[in-house]
Design a protein around this motif. Structure first.
Motif, PDB file in Angstrom:
ATOM      1  N   LEU A  13       0.795  -1.226   0.000  1.00  0.00           N
ATOM      2  CA  LEU A  13       0.000   0.000   0.000  1.00  0.00           C
ATOM      3  C   LEU A  13       0.829   1.279   0.000  1.00  0.00           C
ATOM      4  CD1 LEU A  13      -2.649  -1.107   2.671  1.00  0.00           C
ATOM      5  CD2 LEU A  13      -2.956  -1.054   0.184  1.00  0.00           C
ATOM      6  N   LEU A  14       2.125   1.149   0.239  1.00  0.00           N
ATOM      7  CA  LEU A  14       2.991   2.327   0.349  1.00  0.00           C
ATOM      8  C   LEU A  14       4.203   2.203  -0.568  1.00  0.00           C
ATOM      9  CD1 LEU A  14       3.160   2.779   4.248  1.00  0.00           C
ATOM     10  CD2 LEU A  14       1.794   4.129   2.637  1.00  0.00           C
ATOM     11  N   PRO A  15       4.847   3.331  -0.901  1.00  0.00           N
ATOM     12  CA  PRO A  15       6.138   3.265  -1.610  1.00  0.00           C
ATOM     13  C   PRO A  15       7.100   2.390  -0.810  1.00  0.00           C
ATOM     14  CG  PRO A  15       5.324   5.513  -1.569  1.00  0.00           C
ATOM     15  CD  PRO A  15       4.423   4.729  -0.676  1.00  0.00           C
ATOM     16  N   SER A  16       7.923   1.629  -1.485  1.00  0.00           N
ATOM     17  CA  SER A  16       8.732   0.593  -0.831  1.00  0.00           C
ATOM     18  C   SER A  16       9.607   1.114   0.306  1.00  0.00           C
ATOM     19  CB  SER A  16       9.599  -0.120  -1.869  1.00  0.00           C
ATOM     20  OG  SER A  16      10.471   0.792  -2.514  1.00  0.00           O
ATOM     21  N   LYS A  17      10.277   2.241   0.093  1.00  0.00           N
ATOM     22  CA  LYS A  17      11.185   2.742   1.129  1.00  0.00           C
ATOM     23  C   LYS A  17      10.426   3.212   2.364  1.00  0.00           C
ATOM     24  CE  LYS A  17      14.916   3.903  -2.031  1.00  0.00           C
ATOM     25  NZ  LYS A  17      15.762   4.947  -2.634  1.00  0.00           N
ATOM     26  N   LEU A  18       9.276   3.827   2.143  1.00  0.00           N
ATOM     27  CA  LEU A  18       8.453   4.283   3.259  1.00  0.00           C
ATOM     28  C   LEU A  18       7.906   3.080   4.028  1.00  0.00           C
ATOM     29  CD1 LEU A  18       7.290   6.853   4.588  1.00  0.00           C
ATOM     30  CD2 LEU A  18       5.285   6.587   3.125  1.00  0.00           C
TER      31      LEU A  18
END
Length: 335
Positions: free
Chosen positions: A140-145
């Protein structure tokens, strides 16, 4: 703009639009007028001429929501015109990580911090909350976040130490900021990020020494990627000579000296204020540039500084703080 090399001229229209908005921004004179009026309501009404919603009938929680909405709207307007969205994302990112900290604190304390969530991140507060509460935030989120969120949550559950989680989130945030800044045609943004990292590391050094934690703790707190070598800083902090000489050629020289004084009983607020003013003076250089990325970047930073000043003044007035005390805490305001 895909495939086209970005130049200063691509920023010409946006720079002109933001220059027109600068006349309505909070100035030193306007800030002093807010401090001088007798009550909170009068101070809040003065902000209407700066384009803010009338907050004269609000309490602290409503003020925070209103300021967050003001920043979100301003960012959205800029995003519609900016040639390189990475410029704005560098400033948006910290609100993503701020929101994760709010959610972690709410979970660990059982206190609802929803009103502290910011709408100015690269991910909406609602989407981030949904991801936080799901079993698989990575989808559900950008990978790094998502990775930073899970690492921070794991550390808190394992150690019950929110400070260690903050270290993880701060490092991840600055690493993303640095990567995004390097994509922008102008080096001005990368220079800002490096300077911001130096300031964060100087603050971490002074705070760590004040609470008498060891070098290992400081090494965990320090963030790579700035102008000052973190290994040298961690080592110097525990020597008789101290950390100040490392900043002799840095914009943070005066701040480092104030930090050393704070460790001997001086005012920590003066140190913190000077750290912030270093960045404000850095952005002020861009005011002499006619158009391009630097004046746009400086405008975004000035907007954030303005909102911080507004928050300080209004919350101070609301609690009945002395104008002199509020004024002492205010950072530099251009014009």
């Amino acid at each position: 703009m895909s495939g086209k090399k970005i130049t200063d001229y691509d920023y010409l229209f946006l720079t002109s639009a933001l220059r027109a908005k600068e006349s309505k921004m909070l100035t030193k004179d306007r800030a002093n007028r807010m401090l001088d009026v007798p009550g909170f309501e009068e101070a809040a009404k003065l902000l209407v001429e700066c384009g803010y919603t009338d907050m004269s009938g609000m309490q602290a929680e409503e003020i925070e929501k209103t300021l967050s909405a003001h920043r979100k709207e301003a960012f959205e307007d800029i995003r519609k015109l900016i040639p390189e969205t990475s410029v704005l994302d560098v400033f948006n990112l910290k609100y993503d990580y701020h929101n994760i900290k709010v959610l972690l604190k709410a979970e660990s304390t059982g206190v609802d911090g929803k009103y502290l969530l910011s709408g100015s991140g690269t991910v909406s507060a609602e989407a981030l909350t949904e991801a936080y509460n799901s079993e698989d935030s990575s989808s559900l989120l950008p990978s790094k976040l998502a990775t930073a969120l899970e690492e921070a949550r794991s550390v808190i559950r394992r150690t019950e130490n929110p400070q260690l989680a903050d270290f993880i989130l701060d490092k991840a945030c600055f690493e993303e900021m640095r990567e995004l800044a390097e994509k922008v045609y102008s080096p001005f943004l990368s220079e800002y990020v490096k300077l911001a990292i130096d300031g964060a590391n100087l603050r971490a050094t002074v705070r760590t020494l004040r609470i008498r934690r060891d070098e290992n703790f400081l090494q965990n707190a320090l963030i790579s990627g700035g102008n000052i070598d973190v290994e040298a800083l961690a080592e110097a902090a525990y020597t008789e000579v101290g950390f100040v000489p490392l900043f002799d050629s840095s914009e943070y020289r005066a701040a480092a000296e104030l930090g050393a004084e704070a460790l001997k009983g001086g005012k920590l607020t003066e140190f913190e204020k000077e750290c912030d003013n270093v960045l404000i003076r850095f952005f002020a250089v861009a005011q002499s540039i006619s158009f391009g990325a630097p004046p746009v970047i400086a405008y975004i930073a000035a907007l954030e500084n303005e909102i911080t000043a507004v928050r300080m003044i209004l919350t101070g007035k609301l609690t009945g703080a002395e104008p002199l005390l509020i004024g002492e805490r205010l950072r530099d305001i251009s014009a």
